[in-house]
Design a protein around this motif. Structure first.
Motif: not given
Length: 384
Positions: A245-247, A260-265, A269-270, A293-296
Motif C-alpha cells: 500500500e506504500m512503496i 494507495s488511496p486505501q491507507i486511511p481506510k 481498520l487496524h 501523512g495526508g489529510r485522509g
C-alpha cells in the motif's frame, strides 16, 4: 508511570526545526501544473481537485527550478526527456542542501536543550530522500564539533515513520543508560523527487510533500528538568496485509513513490488494537501528535477516536503550512504542541503516531511537563 520510572526514563529536552528559503504556494504550482497538462484534460481536472483538497497551502523546497515558469521547469509533465533531472543530479542537490538544513535544526535543538556538544553520546541521523558517504552524520560531527567517538546510528530509507522510530530508539538507549544523551537529526528533501508525469500516482505525491529538517535532544528524565516531553514505553508494528500500500523505490529520475488511496481506510481498520495495547487499559490521552501523512490520515484517526478539531489542529496546521515532510514532520508537530501547551501548569498526557511503508505504525505515549512558572522563557522557532 510511577515516580521511579519517571526518574529513570527519557525525555525530549530540546527541539529544532528548519526549512529551505524557497516557498511553494499551492495555488501557484497548481496553476502551472494545469498549464503543463493543457492537452490532458482528464489529468488536469484530477490534479486541480487533489491540489485543492489535500490540505496544503504552502510548502518549501530546496530546488528553485520548481518555482520557474512551465517552459523552464524540469519537473513538470511532458518535460523533454533529456532535460529531466537524473537520480544522480537529484542526489547531488540533496547533498548540497541537506547538510546546512540539518546543522540549523541540530543547533537549535542543542541550544534549546541547554546541553553542550561534549555531552552528546549518540547521534541518530534520519533520511529517506537522499544518501551520500561520508554521510550527514560525519558532516554534523565535523561542523558541530561533536566527539569523534560519538555512537553514530543512521536510519535510512524507512519513510515517514522513521522520525518517530528514531525517538523510540533514543528512548530505549537513554532508559538503559541514564548517562546517555542522544541527538536526532532528520532531513528530508522530498520535492527533489517530483516526477514529470501525468500519472495520478505521481500527481498525488506532488500535491503535498515538502522539504525540511528537524532535530531533538533526548536525555534522562528528572524532577529538576525544565519543560520536556517525558517518554513512555512505545512500540512499532507492521499492520496486516498492507505491504503493497506504500512503496518507495529508486528510479532513474529520482525516487518513485506509490501511496494507495486505501491507507486511511486500512488505518481505521487496524490501528485500534495497537493503540489499545499501547495504552494498557488507561483512558485516551489529551494530546494527539499525529504524523500528517495526508489529510485522509488525520481524518481517519480523528474519526476513529472522535477527536476534537482542536486535538488534530497541530497536525492539520503543519500539513497546511509545510506539507508532509516525511520523517521530519513528527517533530514539527511536537514543536507546535509545545508552543501551545507551554503556558499550562498541569502535566498533560499524549500519544504520538506515525506511519510508513510496510505499513509500519509507530506508537509512543508521552507526558508534556511544563517548566516551572519562574523558569519560563518564550521559545519560538517559527512554527505557528
Amino acid at each position: 508511570m510511577n515516580q521511579l520510572e519517571a526518574n529513570t526514563g527519557a525525555s525530549i529536552m530540546g527541539i529544532g526545526t528548519a526549512w529551505p528559503a524557497h516557498r511553494i504556494e499551492q495555488k501557484d504550482v497548481s496553476a502551472r501544473l494545469a498549464q503543463a497538462l493543457e492537452h490532458e484534460p482528464d489529468a488536469r481536472r484530477w490534479a486541480k481537485r487533489i491540489f485543492n483538497q489535500c490540505g496544503v497551502e504552502t510548502r518549501y523546497t530546496c530546488e528553485p527550478n520548481l518555482l520557474e515558469p512551465v517552459d523552464s521547469c524540469r519537473y513538470l509533465p511532458f518535460t523533454n526527456a533529456d532535460e529531466v533531472p537524473t537520480t544522480s543530479e537529484r542526489v547531488g542537490k540533496y547533498k548540497a542542501a541537506a547538510v546546512p538544513l540539518g546543522l540549523e535544526a541540530a543547533g537549535q535543538a542543542i541550544q534549546d536543550a541547554d546541553v553542550t556538544s561534549s555531552e552528546l553520546t549518540h547521534l541518530i541521523t534520519v533520511s529517506c530522500t537522499g544518501q551520500f558517504l561520508p554521510g550527514l552524520d560525519v558532516r554534523l560531527i565535523q561542523q558541530l564539533e561533536l566527539s569523534p567517538q560519538i555512537n553514530r546510528i543512521p536510519l535510512v530509507f524507512q519513510g515517514c515513520a522513521a522520525g518517530l522510530k528514531a525517538i523510540q530508539l533514543a528512548n530505549s538507549i537513554v532508559t538503559a543508560d541514564q548517562k546517555a544523551t542522544v541527538l536526532i537529526v532528520c532531513v528530508e528533501l522530498c520535492t527533489l523527487h517530483f516526477q514529470p508525469s501525468a500519472k495520478r500516482d505521481d500527481l498525488y505525491a506532488a500535491s503535498f510533500f515538502g522539504d525540511g529538517a528537524s532535530a531533538c535532544v533526548i536525555g534522562a528524565s528528572g524532577t529538576d528538568r525544565n519543560e520536556c516531553f517525558r517518554l513512555g514505553r512505545g512500540h512499532s508494528t507492521l499492520l496486516p496485509d498492507c505491504a503493497e500500500e506504500m512503496i518507495w523505490e529508486v528510479g532513474n529520475t529520482g525516487f518513485d513513490l506509490y501511496l494507495s488511496p486505501q491507507i486511511p481506510k486500512l488505518l481505521g481498520l487496524h490501528l485500534g488494537p495497537e493503540v489499545e495495547r499501547l495504552l494498557e487499559g488507561s483512558g485516551l490521552p489529551e494530546i494527539w501528535a499525529i504524523h500528517p501523512g495526508g489529510r485522509g490520515i488525520v481524518d481517519a484517526v480523528q474519526k476513529l477516536y472522535q477527536l476534537t478539531d482542536e486535538q488534530v489542529s497541530y497536525s492539520r496546521n503543519i500539513l497546511r503550512d509545510y506539507g508532509n515532510l516525511s520523517s521530519v514532520t513528527i517533530l514539527f508537530v511536537l514543536q507546535a504542541i509545545r508552543e501551545d501547551y507551554r503556558q499550562k501548569e498541569e502535566h498533560s498526557s499524549g500519544i504520538a503516531l506515525a506511519f510508513g511503508p510496510g505499513l509500519t505504525a509507530e506508537l509512543l505515549p508521552f507526558t508534556y511537563i511544563p517548566a516551572p512558572i519562574a523558569n519560563r522563557t518564550p521559545v519560538n522557532h517559527g512554527i505557528q
